[in-house]
Design a protein around this motif. Structure first.
Motif, PDB file in Angstrom:
ATOM      1  N   ALA A   4      36.084  20.570  43.555  1.00  0.00           N
ATOM      2  CA  ALA A   4      34.694  20.561  43.981  1.00  0.00           C
ATOM      3  C   ALA A   4      33.812  20.760  42.753  1.00  0.00           C
ATOM      4  O   ALA A   4      34.270  21.252  41.714  1.00  0.00           O
ATOM      5  CB  ALA A   4      34.438  21.679  44.994  1.00  0.00           C
ATOM      6  N   LEU A   5      32.553  20.379  42.865  1.00  0.00           N
ATOM      7  CA  LEU A   5      31.605  20.571  41.771  1.00  0.00           C
ATOM      8  C   LEU A   5      30.402  21.362  42.276  1.00  0.00           C
ATOM      9  O   LEU A   5      29.833  21.047  43.323  1.00  0.00           O
ATOM     10  CB  LEU A   5      31.127  19.213  41.230  1.00  0.00           C
ATOM     11  CG  LEU A   5      32.186  18.311  40.595  1.00  0.00           C
ATOM     12  CD1 LEU A   5      31.558  16.988  40.171  1.00  0.00           C
ATOM     13  CD2 LEU A   5      32.837  18.996  39.392  1.00  0.00           C
ATOM     14  N   LEU A   6      30.035  22.393  41.518  1.00  0.00           N
ATOM     15  CA  LEU A   6      28.858  23.194  41.829  1.00  0.00           C
ATOM     16  C   LEU A   6      27.812  23.008  40.738  1.00  0.00           C
ATOM     17  O   LEU A   6      28.143  22.960  39.552  1.00  0.00           O
ATOM     18  CB  LEU A   6      29.226  24.680  41.927  1.00  0.00           C
ATOM     19  CG  LEU A   6      30.183  25.091  43.047  1.00  0.00           C
ATOM     20  CD1 LEU A   6      30.521  26.574  42.921  1.00  0.00           C
ATOM     21  CD2 LEU A   6      29.588  24.791  44.410  1.00  0.00           C
ATOM     22  N   LYS A   7      26.558  22.923  41.129  1.00  0.00           N
ATOM     23  CA  LYS A   7      25.461  22.875  40.163  1.00  0.00           C
ATOM     24  C   LYS A   7      25.053  24.307  39.844  1.00  0.00           C
ATOM     25  O   LYS A   7      24.758  25.088  40.746  1.00  0.00           O
ATOM     26  CB  LYS A   7      24.272  22.107  40.752  1.00  0.00           C
ATOM     27  CG  LYS A   7      24.559  20.642  41.037  1.00  0.00           C
ATOM     28  CD  LYS A   7      23.397  19.965  41.732  1.00  0.00           C
ATOM     29  CE  LYS A   7      23.306  20.397  43.181  1.00  0.00           C
ATOM     30  NZ  LYS A   7      22.266  19.644  43.940  1.00  0.00           N
ATOM     31  N   ILE A   8      25.041  24.645  38.576  1.00  0.00           N
ATOM     32  CA  ILE A   8      24.808  26.024  38.155  1.00  0.00           C
ATOM     33  C   ILE A   8      23.391  26.186  37.625  1.00  0.00           C
ATOM     34  O   ILE A   8      22.970  25.482  36.695  1.00  0.00           O
ATOM     35  CB  ILE A   8      25.831  26.449  37.075  1.00  0.00           C
ATOM     36  CG1 ILE A   8      27.257  26.215  37.583  1.00  0.00           C
ATOM     37  CG2 ILE A   8      25.619  27.901  36.689  1.00  0.00           C
ATOM     38  CD1 ILE A   8      27.595  26.925  38.869  1.00  0.00           C
ATOM     39  N   ASP A   9      22.656  27.127  38.187  1.00  0.00           N
ATOM     40  CA  ASP A   9      21.329  27.482  37.700  1.00  0.00           C
ATOM     41  C   ASP A   9      21.510  28.307  36.422  1.00  0.00           C
ATOM     42  O   ASP A   9      22.181  29.346  36.438  1.00  0.00           O
ATOM     43  CB  ASP A   9      20.606  28.311  38.768  1.00  0.00           C
ATOM     44  CG  ASP A   9      19.161  28.616  38.398  1.00  0.00           C
ATOM     45  OD1 ASP A   9      18.868  28.777  37.202  1.00  0.00           O
ATOM     46  OD2 ASP A   9      18.325  28.728  39.311  1.00  0.00           O
ATOM     47  N   PRO A  10      20.942  27.875  35.300  1.00  0.00           N
ATOM     48  CA  PRO A  10      21.156  28.596  34.032  1.00  0.00           C
ATOM     49  C   PRO A  10      20.584  30.020  34.039  1.00  0.00           C
ATOM     50  O   PRO A  10      20.909  30.808  33.158  1.00  0.00           O
ATOM     51  CB  PRO A  10      20.443  27.713  33.002  1.00  0.00           C
ATOM     52  CG  PRO A  10      19.464  26.903  33.783  1.00  0.00           C
ATOM     53  CD  PRO A  10      20.094  26.682  35.122  1.00  0.00           C
ATOM     54  N   THR A  11      19.750  30.348  35.012  1.00  0.00           N
ATOM     55  CA  THR A  11      19.195  31.709  35.075  1.00  0.00           C
ATOM     56  C   THR A  11      20.067  32.641  35.911  1.00  0.00           C
ATOM     57  O   THR A  11      19.736  33.815  36.086  1.00  0.00           O
ATOM     58  CB  THR A  11      17.778  31.692  35.685  1.00  0.00           C
ATOM     59  OG1 THR A  11      17.851  31.332  37.066  1.00  0.00           O
ATOM     60  CG2 THR A  11      16.878  30.724  34.938  1.00  0.00           C
ATOM     61  N   GLU A  12      21.198  32.106  36.408  1.00  0.00           N
ATOM     62  CA  GLU A  12      22.031  32.910  37.287  1.00  0.00           C
ATOM     63  C   GLU A  12      23.461  33.011  36.773  1.00  0.00           C
ATOM     64  O   GLU A  12      23.910  32.216  35.944  1.00  0.00           O
ATOM     65  CB  GLU A  12      22.019  32.314  38.704  1.00  0.00           C
ATOM     66  CG  GLU A  12      20.635  32.359  39.348  1.00  0.00           C
ATOM     67  CD  GLU A  12      20.673  31.974  40.809  1.00  0.00           C
ATOM     68  OE1 GLU A  12      21.537  31.158  41.190  1.00  0.00           O
ATOM     69  OE2 GLU A  12      19.833  32.485  41.572  1.00  0.00           O
ATOM     70  N   GLU A  13      24.175  34.020  37.285  1.00  0.00           N
ATOM     71  CA  GLU A  13      25.599  34.194  37.024  1.00  0.00           C
ATOM     72  C   GLU A  13      26.361  33.922  38.317  1.00  0.00           C
ATOM     73  O   GLU A  13      25.815  34.057  39.407  1.00  0.00           O
ATOM     74  CB  GLU A  13      25.872  35.609  36.522  1.00  0.00           C
ATOM     75  CG  GLU A  13      25.192  35.907  35.198  1.00  0.00           C
ATOM     76  CD  GLU A  13      25.290  37.367  34.777  1.00  0.00           C
ATOM     77  OE1 GLU A  13      25.377  37.612  33.565  1.00  0.00           O
ATOM     78  OE2 GLU A  13      25.249  38.253  35.654  1.00  0.00           O
TER      79      GLU A  13
END
Length: 340
Positions: free
Chosen positions: A42-51
């Protein structure tokens, strides 16, 4: 599994009971999921402001649930216990994977299991994004993913001296339900109905976890027993604690039992999936407001103390303001051991 085994292959099973419902969820609200079930990953889009918070829990037939457990309740609980871990860290759910071993592809069982699983997945907007199935003894393993603003995760290691110790909801009802099902304690049908959801369909305290960001110094979810789990905070933080036994919140059903049962089940019963957290005394009014906003009881049960010896200690104070002796205290701090 009681119903007749159907002739489902692995991919038919995945499509019928899991992929179709997952795709429906993602079509309505894809959130952070870029690619769900169907590829090697699966692929998740990661918000750069979050962990990213990641947790796994395994439920094994005969160890964590009865072999004839209601599959719909089991589907709910399998995801709930993972969401509870995310809640403890202050995380918002992103999605989960499911690894499922089955003695055989039982259509009726899978229909009920997936119904419970997707009921909670939809309620908390946590889509199924992948996993695996195989033949074997019944075993359910879920890995859940969540997101937290950078630097806002609530860890076990942050407890400070003089912090209040809090617990959400009530504790001990899951253990009381188990005792009734094992015929260790006799409950009326009405009393059992009143409490059995605490064992079979626990509520992950996700809204509370998010509300505690930047407020709680440490937290965890109560899975193996309140005081035994609290000790994990103390070990990671290098602190000790003082707990007032009569402050531990109990349901009206548990309060009908003997004082010994009340204390034992509330202090170390386990399977509660409430949050135990510590916060500065100065935050009491804020926490009281959160309790009101969420319509969720939050009870201050003790405080964090400095560690006087080589290992953390929990002083347990009874209703007469007397400290329990070591033997009594140890009985109340004995938590569930997965290998015992």
């Amino acid at each position: 599994m009681q119903s007749q085994i159907s002739r489902l292959g692995e991919f038919d099973l995945i499509q019928r009971f899991f992929k179709t419902q997952s795709e429906l969820m993602l079509a309505n609200n894809p959130g952070s999921v870029k690619l769900g079930i169907g590829d090697d990953c699966a692929l998740l889009k990661i918000d750069p402001t979050e962990e990213i918070a990641i947790t796994s829990d395994m439920l094994v037939s005969g160890r964590h649930f009865f072999p004839d457990a209601n599959p719909e309740w089991l589907g709910w609980k399998a995801l709930a216990v993972n969401l509870s871990d995310l809640a403890a860290m202050g995380a918002k759910p992103l999605g989960f994977t499911l690894a499922l071993a089955l003695p055989g592809p039982d259509s009726a069982w899978l229909e009920a299991f997936s119904k419970g699983l997707f009921a909670i997945a939809n309620q908390y907007n946590c889509p199924l994004i992948g996993g695996d199935t195989t033949a074997g003894p019944l075993n359910i393993c879920i890995t859940a993913f969540g997101s937290i603003p950078k630097g806002k995760a609530i860890c076990r290691s942050g407890a400070l001296v003089s912090d209040d110790i809090w617990v959400s909801g009530t504790v001990g009802d899951a253990r009381l339900t188990l005792a009734a099902l094992r015929h260790e304690i006799e409950l009326t049908k009405e009393d059992l109905r009143e409490i059995e959801a605490h064992m079979h369909r626990p509520t992950p305290r996700l809204d509370l976890g998010i509300a505690l960001r930047g407020l709680a110094n440490s937290a965890l979810d109560v899975s193996d027993g309140l005081l035994g789990d609290l000790k994990h905070i103390l070990e990671e933080s290098g602190k000790s604690a003082e707990i007032f036994l009569d402050r531990i919140p109990k349901s009206s059903t548990l309060l009908k039992q003997s004082q010994v049962i009340q204390n034992q089940f509330a202090a170390n019963g386990g399977d509660d999936y409430e949050l135990c957290f510590t916060a500065p005394i100065s935050k009491r009014n804020v926490i009281t407001q959160i309790s009101a906003d969420l319509n969720l009881p939050l009870t201050q049960i003790g405080s964090i103390k400095s560690m006087q010896h080589a290992t953390p200690e929990i002083r347990i104070i009874d209703k007469d303001a007397k400290e329990l002796d070591t033997q009594e205290a140890n009985l109340l701090m004995k938590s569930f051991d997965h290998f015992a």
